[in-house]
Design a protein around this motif. Structure first.
Motif, PDB file in Angstrom:
ATOM      1  N   ALA A   1      48.706  39.152  30.274  1.00 13.64           N
ATOM      2  CA  ALA A   1      48.354  38.326  31.432  1.00 13.64           C
ATOM      3  C   ALA A   1      48.439  39.147  32.716  1.00 13.64           C
ATOM      4  O   ALA A   1      47.532  39.116  33.564  1.00 13.64           O
ATOM      5  N   LEU A   2      49.524  39.893  32.881  1.00 13.13           N
ATOM      6  CA  LEU A   2      49.700  40.689  34.095  1.00 13.13           C
ATOM      7  C   LEU A   2      48.617  41.756  34.233  1.00 13.13           C
ATOM      8  O   LEU A   2      48.169  42.058  35.352  1.00 13.13           O
TER       9      LEU A   2
ATOM     10  N   TYR B   1      45.687  39.905  35.734  1.00 10.58           N
ATOM     11  CA  TYR B   1      45.908  39.575  37.139  1.00 10.58           C
ATOM     12  C   TYR B   1      45.766  40.811  38.029  1.00 10.58           C
ATOM     13  O   TYR B   1      45.098  40.777  39.071  1.00 10.58           O
TER      14      TYR B   1
ATOM     15  N   ARG C   1      54.418  32.980  36.704  1.00 10.26           N
ATOM     16  CA  ARG C   1      54.828  32.584  35.348  1.00 10.26           C
ATOM     17  C   ARG C   1      54.985  33.798  34.445  1.00 10.26           C
ATOM     18  O   ARG C   1      55.871  33.836  33.595  1.00 10.26           O
ATOM     19  N   ALA C   2      54.098  34.777  34.609  1.00 11.01           N
ATOM     20  CA  ALA C   2      54.181  35.971  33.761  1.00 11.01           C
ATOM     21  C   ALA C   2      55.479  36.736  34.034  1.00 11.01           C
ATOM     22  O   ALA C   2      56.181  37.164  33.102  1.00 11.01           O
TER      23      ALA C   2
ATOM     24  N   GLU D   1      50.647  35.126  38.619  1.00  9.26           N
ATOM     25  CA  GLU D   1      51.598  36.152  38.183  1.00  9.26           C
ATOM     26  C   GLU D   1      53.031  35.630  38.105  1.00  9.26           C
ATOM     27  O   GLU D   1      53.854  36.205  37.372  1.00  9.26           O
TER      28      GLU D   1
ATOM     29  N   TYR E   1      47.483  33.416  27.900  1.00 12.29           N
ATOM     30  CA  TYR E   1      48.307  34.505  27.368  1.00 12.29           C
ATOM     31  C   TYR E   1      49.793  34.266  27.655  1.00 12.29           C
ATOM     32  O   TYR E   1      50.651  34.511  26.798  1.00 12.29           O
ATOM     33  N   VAL E   2      50.114  33.780  28.860  1.00  8.41           N
ATOM     34  CA  VAL E   2      51.518  33.485  29.181  1.00  8.41           C
ATOM     35  C   VAL E   2      52.034  32.395  28.249  1.00  8.41           C
ATOM     36  O   VAL E   2      53.149  32.496  27.714  1.00  8.41           O
TER      37      VAL E   2
ATOM     38  N   ALA F   1      44.401  34.470  31.360  1.00  3.36           N
ATOM     39  CA  ALA F   1      45.732  35.019  31.597  1.00  3.36           C
ATOM     40  C   ALA F   1      46.801  33.941  31.461  1.00  3.36           C
ATOM     41  O   ALA F   1      47.873  34.178  30.886  1.00  3.36           O
TER      42      ALA F   1
ATOM     43  N   PRO G   1      52.906  37.776  28.079  1.00  4.48           N
ATOM     44  CA  PRO G   1      52.824  37.925  29.540  1.00  4.48           C
ATOM     45  C   PRO G   1      52.334  39.289  30.004  1.00  4.48           C
ATOM     46  O   PRO G   1      51.741  39.397  31.079  1.00  4.48           O
ATOM     47  N   GLU G   2      52.584  40.336  29.211  1.00  4.14           N
ATOM     48  CA  GLU G   2      52.116  41.669  29.618  1.00  4.14           C
ATOM     49  C   GLU G   2      50.596  41.697  29.724  1.00  4.14           C
ATOM     50  O   GLU G   2      50.029  42.275  30.668  1.00  4.14           O
TER      51      GLU G   2
END
Length: 375
Positions: A237-238, A241, A268-269, A266, A228-229, A225, A234-235
């Protein structure tokens, strides 16, 4: 005798009982002295072939308890004793070498750690003990990574992955661990495409072998994740999480370090998505969890306060940002010193905030604490 007592506790069904006993007492000095006395008794009263594995086990216990000097003392007896009674190509000698190398690594004696790990690897290879080869190569890669030699760390970690595949197979959780470590070394060198592929493989193996709720799976998913950020996704990644929180919250409860780490990830995302209210919410929750589970002075708490400052800075709320940076910098400086790169970067950011607010008194204080800024 101490030797007979330890031989009893060193049997597989009892090997951790002494460790738990001392840990519950939280008496590290007493533990260190007791194990050193026991190691002396073991050396004096048992045949060398019996003494060596017990000394190595004592050394391992001391490393687990973060008593690295005591561990080194014990293991520097075990190594020569193993070499004398069993030979320099014996498993006992290689095990002692690998353990003392771990103590050196924890004490940041990287040259000594490198030499001992390298010698142990060669012995394990001669014995075709590929599980031990993989584990020791992994540790040697950490030595190079700690020294900032990422390229060499990558080479050794690739060897560790190959050895792990030989020892455990492609779809084993231990192989996923090696993939995870190699991906981290690659990410440190901006080799993100290969890192992404490795973390995706590792997570797939973990979910099949261990399940989504296993701590190793969760940790590897968090690493994926975070990448990914970094890749401006970021989506995705979230999604990871939130799915991980859904999987482990019923098992661990809300007040657990791993839950805090997921909230922390979360932040950073949400910042990447400019969702500052959500970022502040999860950041505040991570501080609450880390403060209760790790202590208010733990670095995770300190880093979370830095994120609160960043959130307020991005929102243009300079007074609040100043307050958080003012709290963060002394704590971080006490941990790492006023010349550490991450501290200096934060100090530069704080300098900009103070200049914007025309805080000359605080600027003067900052320049006294960080002379390199006023140049």
């Amino acid at each position: 005798s101490d030797a007979e007592l330890f031989r009893l506790f060193a049997t597989p069904e009892h090997e951790y009982e002494l460790m738990r006993y001392w840990a519950e007492l939280n008496a590290t000095d007493e533990m260190s002295h007791a194990y050193l006395r026991m190691s002396e008794s073991v050396t004096a009263n048992l045949p060398a072939r019996e003494a060596v594995p017990l000394l190595t086990k004592i050394g391992g216990f001391l490393i687990t308890a973060s008593l690295y000097d005591a561990a080194e003392t014990v293991l520097l007896v075990a190594g020569p004793l193993a070499k004398e009674c069993c030979g320099s190509d014996s498993k006992g000698y290689a095990d002692a070498l690998a353990h003392v190398a771990t103590a050196y690594l924890q004490k940041s004696q990287l040259t000594e750690a490198e030499d001992a790990f390298a010698e142990a690897i060669e012995v394990f290879k001669k014995l075709s003990d590929f599980e031990a080869v993989a584990d020791t190569q992994n540790n040697l890669a950490v030595v190079y990574y700690s020294a900032g030699d990422y390229a060499r760390a990558e080479v050794i970690q690739r060897e560790a992955l190959e050895s792990s595949i030989v020892a455990f197979g492609q779809s084993h959780a231990t192989t996923a661990d090696r993939m995870n470590n190699l991906a981290a070394f690659l990410m440190a060198q901006q080799k993100n495409d290969e890192a992404l592929e490795l973390w995706q493989q590792a997570v797939k193996i973990d979910e099949s072998a261990l399940g989504k709720a296993h701590p190793k799976t969760v940790n590897h998913r968090m690493n994926l994740a975070a990448l990914y950020v970094s890749l401006s996704r970021p989506e995705e990644a979230l999604t990871i999480y939130e799915d991980s929180l859904f999987s482990i919250r019923p098992i661990l409860g809300e007040l657990h370090k791993l839950i805090g780490m997921l909230y922390y990830g979360e932040i950073r995302a949400f910042l990447a998505l400019k969702q500052h209210d959500e970022a502040r919410k999860v950041c505040t929750r991570s501080i609450e969890i880390f403060s209760k589970t790790l202590g208010e002075d733990h670095f995770q708490v300190i880093e979370s306060y830095l994120y609160l400052g960043r959130i307020e800075l991005e929102r243009g709320n300079l007074p609040s940002a100043e307050r958080y940076f003012d709290r963060y910098l002394p704590l971080k400086t006490a941990q790492l010193g006023n010349r550490h790169p991450s501290v200096l970067i934060s100090a530069r950011t704080f300098e900009g905030i103070l200049k914007s607010r025309k805080r000359k008194g605080k600027l003067a204080k900052l320049y006294r604490e960080f002379p390199s800024l006023d140049s």
